[in-house]
Design a protein around this motif. Sequence first.
Motif, PDB file in Angstrom:
ATOM      1  N   CYS A 385     -49.280 -22.037   9.972  1.00 53.93           N
ATOM      2  CA  CYS A 385     -48.999 -22.453  11.346  1.00 53.93           C
ATOM      3  C   CYS A 385     -48.204 -23.765  11.347  1.00 53.93           C
ATOM      4  CB  CYS A 385     -50.287 -22.581  12.152  1.00 53.93           C
ATOM      5  SG  CYS A 385     -49.984 -22.988  13.870  1.00 53.93           S
ATOM      6  N   SER A 386     -48.837 -24.870  10.926  1.00 56.81           N
ATOM      7  CA  SER A 386     -48.192 -26.184  11.065  1.00 56.81           C
ATOM      8  C   SER A 386     -46.825 -26.244  10.389  1.00 56.81           C
ATOM      9  CB  SER A 386     -49.087 -27.274  10.465  1.00 56.81           C
ATOM     10  OG  SER A 386     -50.289 -27.343  11.179  1.00 56.81           O
ATOM     11  N   ASP A 387     -46.721 -25.693   9.201  1.00 54.14           N
ATOM     12  CA  ASP A 387     -45.456 -25.816   8.473  1.00 54.14           C
ATOM     13  C   ASP A 387     -44.304 -25.164   9.242  1.00 54.14           C
ATOM     14  OD1 ASP A 387     -44.233 -26.797   5.986  1.00 54.14           O
ATOM     15  OD2 ASP A 387     -43.727 -24.699   5.670  1.00 54.14           O
ATOM     16  N   LEU A 388     -44.602 -24.107   9.995  1.00 53.58           N
ATOM     17  CA  LEU A 388     -43.540 -23.419  10.747  1.00 53.58           C
ATOM     18  C   LEU A 388     -43.116 -24.226  11.974  1.00 53.58           C
ATOM     19  CD1 LEU A 388     -44.857 -19.733  10.664  1.00 53.58           C
ATOM     20  CD2 LEU A 388     -43.455 -20.915   8.985  1.00 53.58           C
ATOM     21  N   LEU A 389     -43.875 -25.276  12.286  1.00 52.95           N
ATOM     22  CA  LEU A 389     -43.519 -26.136  13.428  1.00 52.95           C
ATOM     23  C   LEU A 389     -42.668 -27.328  12.996  1.00 52.95           C
ATOM     24  CD1 LEU A 389     -46.986 -25.941  15.197  1.00 52.95           C
ATOM     25  CD2 LEU A 389     -44.833 -25.092  16.151  1.00 52.95           C
ATOM     26  N   LYS A 390     -42.282 -27.356  11.736  1.00 53.75           N
ATOM     27  CA  LYS A 390     -41.420 -28.433  11.219  1.00 53.75           C
ATOM     28  C   LYS A 390     -39.978 -27.940  11.237  1.00 53.75           C
ATOM     29  CE  LYS A 390     -44.952 -31.023   9.655  1.00 53.75           C
ATOM     30  NZ  LYS A 390     -45.199 -32.419   9.706  1.00 53.75           N
ATOM     31  N   PRO A 391     -38.998 -28.861  11.128  1.00 53.65           N
ATOM     32  CA  PRO A 391     -37.600 -28.418  11.154  1.00 53.65           C
ATOM     33  C   PRO A 391     -37.335 -27.317  10.123  1.00 53.65           C
ATOM     34  CG  PRO A 391     -37.718 -30.784  11.403  1.00 53.65           C
ATOM     35  CD  PRO A 391     -39.125 -30.328  11.123  1.00 53.65           C
ATOM     36  N   GLY A 392     -36.623 -26.293  10.578  1.00 51.44           N
ATOM     37  CA  GLY A 392     -36.425 -25.100   9.749  1.00 51.44           C
ATOM     38  C   GLY A 392     -37.250 -23.947  10.294  1.00 51.44           C
ATOM     39  N   GLY A 393     -38.385 -24.287  10.922  1.00 51.94           N
ATOM     40  CA  GLY A 393     -39.193 -23.312  11.658  1.00 51.94           C
ATOM     41  C   GLY A 393     -39.555 -22.076  10.843  1.00 51.94           C
ATOM     42  N   TYR A 394     -39.357 -20.941  11.484  1.00 49.11           N
ATOM     43  CA  TYR A 394     -39.746 -19.673  10.868  1.00 49.11           C
ATOM     44  C   TYR A 394     -39.086 -19.478   9.495  1.00 49.11           C
ATOM     45  CZ  TYR A 394     -41.640 -18.216  15.406  1.00 49.11           C
ATOM     46  OH  TYR A 394     -42.374 -18.117  16.557  1.00 49.11           O
ATOM     47  N   GLY A 395     -37.854 -20.013   9.339  1.00 52.92           N
ATOM     48  CA  GLY A 395     -37.134 -19.837   8.074  1.00 52.92           C
ATOM     49  C   GLY A 395     -37.915 -20.393   6.892  1.00 52.92           C
ATOM     50  N   ARG A 396     -38.849 -21.295   7.148  1.00 50.49           N
ATOM     51  CA  ARG A 396     -39.630 -21.878   6.059  1.00 50.49           C
ATOM     52  C   ARG A 396     -40.526 -20.830   5.395  1.00 50.49           C
ATOM     53  NH1 ARG A 396     -39.774 -27.868   7.045  1.00 50.49           N
ATOM     54  NH2 ARG A 396     -41.647 -28.013   5.777  1.00 50.49           N
ATOM     55  N   MET A 397     -40.874 -19.787   6.168  1.00 49.56           N
ATOM     56  CA  MET A 397     -41.720 -18.750   5.569  1.00 49.56           C
ATOM     57  C   MET A 397     -40.936 -17.964   4.515  1.00 49.56           C
ATOM     58  SD  MET A 397     -44.075 -15.910   7.386  1.00 49.56           S
ATOM     59  CE  MET A 397     -44.843 -17.117   8.375  1.00 49.56           C
ATOM     60  N   ALA A 398     -39.667 -17.683   4.833  1.00 51.15           N
ATOM     61  CA  ALA A 398     -38.838 -16.965   3.856  1.00 51.15           C
ATOM     62  C   ALA A 398     -38.670 -17.807   2.589  1.00 51.15           C
ATOM     63  CB  ALA A 398     -37.487 -16.632   4.476  1.00 51.15           C
ATOM     64  N   GLN A 399     -38.545 -19.121   2.750  1.00 53.30           N
ATOM     65  CA  GLN A 399     -38.439 -19.989   1.567  1.00 53.30           C
ATOM     66  C   GLN A 399     -39.686 -19.855   0.699  1.00 53.30           C
ATOM     67  OE1 GLN A 399     -37.598 -23.689   3.920  1.00 53.30           O
ATOM     68  NE2 GLN A 399     -36.255 -24.114   2.190  1.00 53.30           N
ATOM     69  N   GLY A 400     -40.849 -19.827   1.336  1.00 54.37           N
ATOM     70  CA  GLY A 400     -42.112 -19.701   0.596  1.00 54.37           C
ATOM     71  C   GLY A 400     -42.176 -18.381  -0.151  1.00 54.37           C
ATOM     72  N   LEU A 401     -41.711 -17.313   0.506  1.00 52.95           N
ATOM     73  CA  LEU A 401     -41.746 -16.001  -0.149  1.00 52.95           C
ATOM     74  C   LEU A 401     -40.777 -15.959  -1.331  1.00 52.95           C
ATOM     75  CD1 LEU A 401     -42.058 -13.770   3.004  1.00 52.95           C
ATOM     76  CD2 LEU A 401     -43.618 -13.746   1.047  1.00 52.95           C
ATOM     77  N   ARG A 402     -39.622 -16.623  -1.158  1.00 50.82           N
ATOM     78  CA  ARG A 402     -38.664 -16.665  -2.290  1.00 50.82           C
ATOM     79  C   ARG A 402     -39.283 -17.405  -3.464  1.00 50.82           C
ATOM     80  NH1 ARG A 402     -34.867 -18.416   1.779  1.00 50.82           N
ATOM     81  NH2 ARG A 402     -34.312 -16.495   2.817  1.00 50.82           N
ATOM     82  N   SER A 403     -39.988 -18.489  -3.150  1.00 48.65           N
ATOM     83  CA  SER A 403     -40.622 -19.257  -4.217  1.00 48.65           C
ATOM     84  C   SER A 403     -41.699 -18.413  -4.912  1.00 48.65           C
ATOM     85  CB  SER A 403     -41.183 -20.549  -3.613  1.00 48.65           C
ATOM     86  OG  SER A 403     -42.305 -20.973  -4.290  1.00 48.65           O
ATOM     87  N   LEU A 404     -42.464 -17.646  -4.133  1.00 53.87           N
ATOM     88  CA  LEU A 404     -43.488 -16.768  -4.717  1.00 53.87           C
ATOM     89  C   LEU A 404     -42.824 -15.750  -5.654  1.00 53.87           C
ATOM     90  CD1 LEU A 404     -46.302 -15.397  -4.911  1.00 53.87           C
ATOM     91  CD2 LEU A 404     -45.805 -14.243  -2.743  1.00 53.87           C
ATOM     92  N   ALA A 405     -41.754 -15.116  -5.165  1.00 52.34           N
ATOM     93  CA  ALA A 405     -41.081 -14.087  -5.981  1.00 52.34           C
ATOM     94  C   ALA A 405     -40.512 -14.702  -7.266  1.00 52.34           C
ATOM     95  CB  ALA A 405     -39.976 -13.415  -5.161  1.00 52.34           C
ATOM     96  N   LYS A 406     -39.942 -15.896  -7.113  1.00 51.04           N
ATOM     97  CA  LYS A 406     -39.341 -16.549  -8.277  1.00 51.04           C
ATOM     98  C   LYS A 406     -40.405 -16.884  -9.325  1.00 51.04           C
ATOM     99  CE  LYS A 406     -36.502 -20.576  -9.202  1.00 51.04           C
ATOM    100  NZ  LYS A 406     -36.101 -21.831  -8.643  1.00 51.04           N
ATOM    101  N   ARG A 407     -41.502 -17.422  -8.858  1.00 50.22           N
ATOM    102  CA  ARG A 407     -42.554 -17.797  -9.817  1.00 50.22           C
ATOM    103  C   ARG A 407     -43.190 -16.563 -10.443  1.00 50.22           C
ATOM    104  NH1 ARG A 407     -46.382 -22.202  -7.339  1.00 50.22           N
ATOM    105  NH2 ARG A 407     -47.466 -21.720  -9.280  1.00 50.22           N
ATOM    106  N   MET A 408     -43.314 -15.499  -9.675  1.00 54.47           N
ATOM    107  CA  MET A 408     -43.858 -14.261 -10.254  1.00 54.47           C
ATOM    108  C   MET A 408     -42.935 -13.738 -11.344  1.00 54.47           C
ATOM    109  SD  MET A 408     -45.393 -12.319  -6.876  1.00 54.47           S
ATOM    110  CE  MET A 408     -45.650 -10.748  -7.687  1.00 54.47           C
TER     111      MET A 408
END
Length: 577
Positions: A385-408
């Motif tokens: 919730c809170s992180d999506l309210l920071k600049p970048g908004g919803y796009g921050r979730m895609a960044q997190g998923l990219r990081s998950l995929a990269k680390r996997m």
Amino acid sequence: MSTRIEPLHPWSLERLLGRIEQEWAQEKSIFSLAGRRFWQADPDVDLSAVIGGRRVATPVGPAAGPHTQMAQNLALGWLAGARTFELKTVQILDELDIPRPCIDMEHEGYNVEWSQELKLEQSLDEYVKGWLLLAVLRQWEPLRGAIGEPGDHAFELSVGYDLAGIRHERMAALIDGLRQAGPRLDALRAQVGGPFAHLRDVEADPVIVRTATLSTFHGCPPDEIEGIVEHLMTRHGLDVTVKLNPTLLGQEAVAAILHDRLGYTDVPLDAAAFAGDLQWDRALQMIDRLETFARREGREFGLKLTNTLVVQNHRGIMAGDRMYLSGPPLHVLAVELLARLEAALPGRLKLDCAEAGIPVAFSAGVDKDNVADMVGLGLLPVTVCSDLLKPGGYGRMAQGLRSLAKRMKAAKARDLGAWRAHADAQARAAGSASATAFAAARLATPEGFERYTAAAVHDPLRVVDHDLEMFDCAACGNCVTVCPNNAFLSVPTGVKPPLKSRSQYLVLAELCNECGNCTTFCPERGAPWQVKPRLYTDAAVWEARGREGFLMDTNELAGTDPDRTVRLFVGKLPWLR
Ligand SMILES: Cc1cc2nc3c(=O)[nH]c(=O)nc-3n(C[C@H](O)[C@H](O)[C@H](O)COP(=O)(O)O)c2cc1C
């Protein structure tokens, strides 16, 4: 007759689809989220997981809050890779007057929101609309190149706050409406027209929710939790998750972490919140009983960690004596609570590599840098919730998923089972009993907790020494991305002087609930939602609001102060009329 002016006036599916089609054609963005920021599944890793009996394509999504209230919000989360959505909590009191501003995300997060700000019937409409909208977008060919094969998603109901309210016939009607949504979905299909007409009969599961989360916040009586869970399981056939509060740790433990470890010494705790909430021993007994009850009923019972922490209002930015803390400090509290529960219920939580047990969902200070670790603990889903309210908004979730995929990929983990096994192996190699225990132990070390401390989180925001004006500004675009409701539009100026900024910003007044998040992140002095041109598409709402701002009608702009410049920009947005 009620004179209450509703804070939000959701748009019809037809209008939303009209905007999507034109915005995508012109700008390659949807609801102001650029196509390049969408989540696109990585064919080399399988992020799918089974949540509440449904396979979903990613284990991540927005937590109950401002990102899950209206249909366009749900679409934005989905475009950013969310495949599981904890819908905004609904409750019987649906005419609450929430103080404004209600969100303060300058550093760690605070809010004074409650539940849905729509009437119950409107919430039902929004959730059904969002469900059909996602079904349409999923099959819409022009998006294919930007999102790939999106896979399945799920909505999860969130309810509060007492048994009488949840049993009320209006609440029952909302839940039934989501459980048997066929007629509502069919009625909405008439709005799927124009370039989407071939998708009018798109497949959309009429059972929109199979799971519900009970929010035990806002004075939810601890002795009613079990009754509510049983009611939701037996009357509505739902699997049920109980969302716990961080007060379960006890005031002493919370103070030790928040004040002593993390340095949030200025945040006063609220003793009454600790005293009134569910207590540790009782929680363990409750978990025992509900696990047995659910098994007998053939339902799933789960836990979610955590809701926000009630604290005293020490900042004076929002009204009232109390406010609710979220974000980085809550993360450390919730991981500690998770580890304590795992230790108190050995082998009974579906954590780490466990194939069975009580499933545990998570929402506390998750961001792009720690989401992969949280998924590695077996938490399902992991919500933000809170992180999506920071600049970048919803796009921050895609960044997190990219990081998950990269680390996997780096760990050669092709699916989430392998990723959990990797986390477990790392924890055991470090001498920990489990990945969860390891995560909590790490957050107790300075290198582990450093980034969650007040010192790390209290960086000042950018400030420009200038009063915000209707036109021209620093043009940072923060107002667009931090708005969970997509109530801001950025229009490229593209006109000759006297306008100076490369973009101008307009407010879609019907979608703005004055939460104040744009004001927090605007570098200039002033509230963008008040100062920037406010546009209305609905004449009745515009009239009710005293004809403020600008009314979009068929081709003319009316308004108390119709302005040539606004007209010029609106001319670039044909879907607005
Ligand atoms: C503005 C705001 C509104 C929220 N509304 C709800 C709500 O309606 N129901 C609920 O269960 N939790 C609500 N929450 C709590 C979140 O779902 C989440 O559990 C909490 O904020 C912790 O996650 P975070 O640190 O990622 O924000 C809200 C949080 C915020 C910041």
